[in-house]
Design a protein around this motif. Structure first.
Motif, PDB file in Angstrom:
ATOM      1  N   ALA A 256     -10.951  44.173  66.226  1.00  0.00           N
ATOM      2  CA  ALA A 256     -10.960  42.659  66.734  1.00  0.00           C
ATOM      3  C   ALA A 256     -12.135  42.980  67.933  1.00  0.00           C
ATOM      4  O   ALA A 256     -12.076  44.069  68.536  1.00  0.00           O
ATOM      5  N   HIS A 257     -12.977  42.077  68.226  1.00  0.00           N
ATOM      6  CA  HIS A 257     -13.874  41.995  69.299  1.00  0.00           C
ATOM      7  C   HIS A 257     -13.184  41.844  70.484  1.00  0.00           C
ATOM      8  O   HIS A 257     -12.341  40.746  70.786  1.00  0.00           O
ATOM      9  N   SER A 258     -13.047  42.638  71.416  1.00  0.00           N
ATOM     10  CA  SER A 258     -12.562  42.887  72.461  1.00  0.00           C
ATOM     11  C   SER A 258     -13.144  43.493  73.712  1.00  0.00           C
ATOM     12  O   SER A 258     -13.818  44.307  73.461  1.00  0.00           O
ATOM     13  N   GLY A 259     -12.702  43.202  74.978  1.00  0.00           N
ATOM     14  CA  GLY A 259     -13.436  43.825  76.072  1.00  0.00           C
ATOM     15  C   GLY A 259     -13.195  45.297  76.229  1.00  0.00           C
ATOM     16  O   GLY A 259     -14.139  46.324  76.450  1.00  0.00           O
ATOM     17  N   SER A 260     -11.796  45.779  75.886  1.00  0.00           N
ATOM     18  CA  SER A 260     -11.554  47.289  75.799  1.00  0.00           C
ATOM     19  C   SER A 260     -12.445  47.845  74.729  1.00  0.00           C
ATOM     20  O   SER A 260     -12.901  49.184  75.053  1.00  0.00           O
ATOM     21  N   VAL A 261     -12.602  47.461  73.477  1.00  0.00           N
ATOM     22  CA  VAL A 261     -13.394  48.110  72.634  1.00  0.00           C
ATOM     23  C   VAL A 261     -14.938  48.107  73.355  1.00  0.00           C
ATOM     24  O   VAL A 261     -15.456  49.393  73.196  1.00  0.00           O
ATOM     25  N   VAL A 262     -15.447  47.338  73.836  1.00  0.00           N
ATOM     26  CA  VAL A 262     -16.848  47.580  74.283  1.00  0.00           C
ATOM     27  C   VAL A 262     -16.745  48.317  75.302  1.00  0.00           C
ATOM     28  O   VAL A 262     -17.808  49.123  75.695  1.00  0.00           O
ATOM     29  N   ALA A 263     -15.818  48.329  76.317  1.00  0.00           N
ATOM     30  CA  ALA A 263     -15.810  49.234  77.547  1.00  0.00           C
ATOM     31  C   ALA A 263     -15.728  50.933  76.958  1.00  0.00           C
ATOM     32  O   ALA A 263     -16.266  51.514  77.553  1.00  0.00           O
ATOM     33  N   THR A 264     -14.902  50.788  75.983  1.00  0.00           N
ATOM     34  CA  THR A 264     -14.922  52.357  75.634  1.00  0.00           C
ATOM     35  C   THR A 264     -16.229  52.781  74.821  1.00  0.00           C
ATOM     36  O   THR A 264     -16.652  53.929  75.003  1.00  0.00           O
ATOM     37  N   GLY A 265     -17.047  51.911  74.349  1.00  0.00           N
ATOM     38  CA  GLY A 265     -18.443  52.031  73.698  1.00  0.00           C
ATOM     39  C   GLY A 265     -19.315  52.476  74.945  1.00  0.00           C
ATOM     40  O   GLY A 265     -20.167  53.389  75.025  1.00  0.00           O
ATOM     41  N   VAL A 266     -19.187  51.665  75.886  1.00  0.00           N
ATOM     42  CA  VAL A 266     -20.295  51.728  77.173  1.00  0.00           C
ATOM     43  C   VAL A 266     -19.755  53.058  77.942  1.00  0.00           C
ATOM     44  O   VAL A 266     -20.767  53.926  78.319  1.00  0.00           O
ATOM     45  N   SER A 267     -18.583  53.390  77.742  1.00  0.00           N
ATOM     46  CA  SER A 267     -18.210  54.734  78.535  1.00  0.00           C
ATOM     47  C   SER A 267     -18.776  56.045  77.734  1.00  0.00           C
ATOM     48  O   SER A 267     -19.288  57.000  78.337  1.00  0.00           O
ATOM     49  N   GLY A 268     -18.639  55.855  76.358  1.00  0.00           N
ATOM     50  CA  GLY A 268     -19.631  56.867  75.475  1.00  0.00           C
ATOM     51  C   GLY A 268     -20.985  57.015  75.826  1.00  0.00           C
ATOM     52  O   GLY A 268     -21.606  57.881  75.790  1.00  0.00           O
ATOM     53  N   VAL A 269     -21.653  55.702  75.913  1.00  0.00           N
ATOM     54  CA  VAL A 269     -23.019  55.838  76.145  1.00  0.00           C
ATOM     55  C   VAL A 269     -23.314  56.372  77.634  1.00  0.00           C
ATOM     56  O   VAL A 269     -24.180  57.258  77.745  1.00  0.00           O
ATOM     57  N   ILE A 270     -22.308  55.965  78.622  1.00  0.00           N
ATOM     58  CA  ILE A 270     -22.773  56.664  80.058  1.00  0.00           C
ATOM     59  C   ILE A 270     -22.463  58.027  79.853  1.00  0.00           C
ATOM     60  O   ILE A 270     -23.140  58.938  80.694  1.00  0.00           O
ATOM     61  N   ILE A 271     -21.191  58.582  79.245  1.00  0.00           N
ATOM     62  CA  ILE A 271     -21.030  60.056  79.197  1.00  0.00           C
ATOM     63  C   ILE A 271     -21.950  60.683  78.422  1.00  0.00           C
ATOM     64  O   ILE A 271     -22.407  61.808  78.873  1.00  0.00           O
ATOM     65  N   GLY A 272     -22.589  60.153  77.348  1.00  0.00           N
ATOM     66  CA  GLY A 272     -23.570  60.782  76.659  1.00  0.00           C
ATOM     67  C   GLY A 272     -24.799  60.808  77.445  1.00  0.00           C
ATOM     68  O   GLY A 272     -25.594  61.762  77.508  1.00  0.00           O
ATOM     69  N   GLY A 273     -25.093  59.772  78.285  1.00  0.00           N
ATOM     70  CA  GLY A 273     -26.535  59.924  79.056  1.00  0.00           C
ATOM     71  C   GLY A 273     -26.228  60.858  80.046  1.00  0.00           C
ATOM     72  O   GLY A 273     -27.229  61.440  80.454  1.00  0.00           O
ATOM     73  N   ALA A 274     -25.195  60.909  80.864  1.00  0.00           N
ATOM     74  CA  ALA A 274     -24.946  61.980  81.805  1.00  0.00           C
ATOM     75  C   ALA A 274     -25.188  63.529  81.052  1.00  0.00           C
ATOM     76  O   ALA A 274     -25.568  64.241  81.565  1.00  0.00           O
TER      77      ALA A 274
END
Length: 159
Positions: free
Chosen positions: A127-145
């Motif tokens: 489902a399209h939800s904010g929690s799924v997108v937030a998990t993806g954004v966290s992955g991008v931030i951790i990957g960038g770090a």
């Protein structure tokens, strides 16, 4: 250039950061329906709560418009067969429903409609939800770090 433990660790961090960042971008794409991912709107949502150690998990199922039409046709056929006195030896058919993951549920009422994307991995509808997108954004931030730390660790010293 001399290879030492510091530069090898830096390369490993860069590669790991790139992988985590790519997974994060994939989660964002599925969570928002971007990049041509198959997206469908489901109706007739039915959710059941399951108690687990950390709280409550909601298991939801829904119908696509095609499934809804097929289910309605099966119901009409069963009603007509019943009126005609026809015995259907195959037994009643179960309605066609699709399992949905990460549906936002308020704890009281099932949502009327849910838009979800088909994940190519695991053949699941997310489902399209904010929690799924937030998990993806966290992955991008951790990957960038990880990439940044790897570049810092792998740089050559001067002097």
């Amino acid at each position: 250039m001399r290879w030492d433990r510091r530069s090898t660790t830096g390369i490993a961090l860069v590669v790991s950061g790139l992988v985590v960042g790519a997974v994060g971008v994939g989660i964002i794409a599925v969570g928002t329906g971007a990049f041509g991912v198959a997206t469908e709107t489901f109706g007739a949502i039915d959710c059941d709560s399951v108690s687990v150690k950390g709280g409550t998990v909601w298991h939801c199922r829904g119908e696509t418009p095609a499934q809804s039409a097929a289910n309605e046709a099966a119901r009409r056929k069963a009603e007509l067969d019943g009126l005609r006195g026809v015995d259907d030896l195959s037994g009643p058919t179960r309605p066609q429903r699709t399992e949905l993951m990460f549906v936002h549920h308020d704890g009281h009422h099932d949502p009327a409609r849910v838009t979800a994307s088909h994940s190519p991995i695991g053949n699941r509808w997310i489902a399209h939800s904010g929690s799924v997108v937030a998990t993806g954004v966290s992955g991008v931030i951790i990957g960038g770090a990880g990439v940044g730390w790897g570049v810092y660790r792998g740089r050559t010293r001067r002097g």
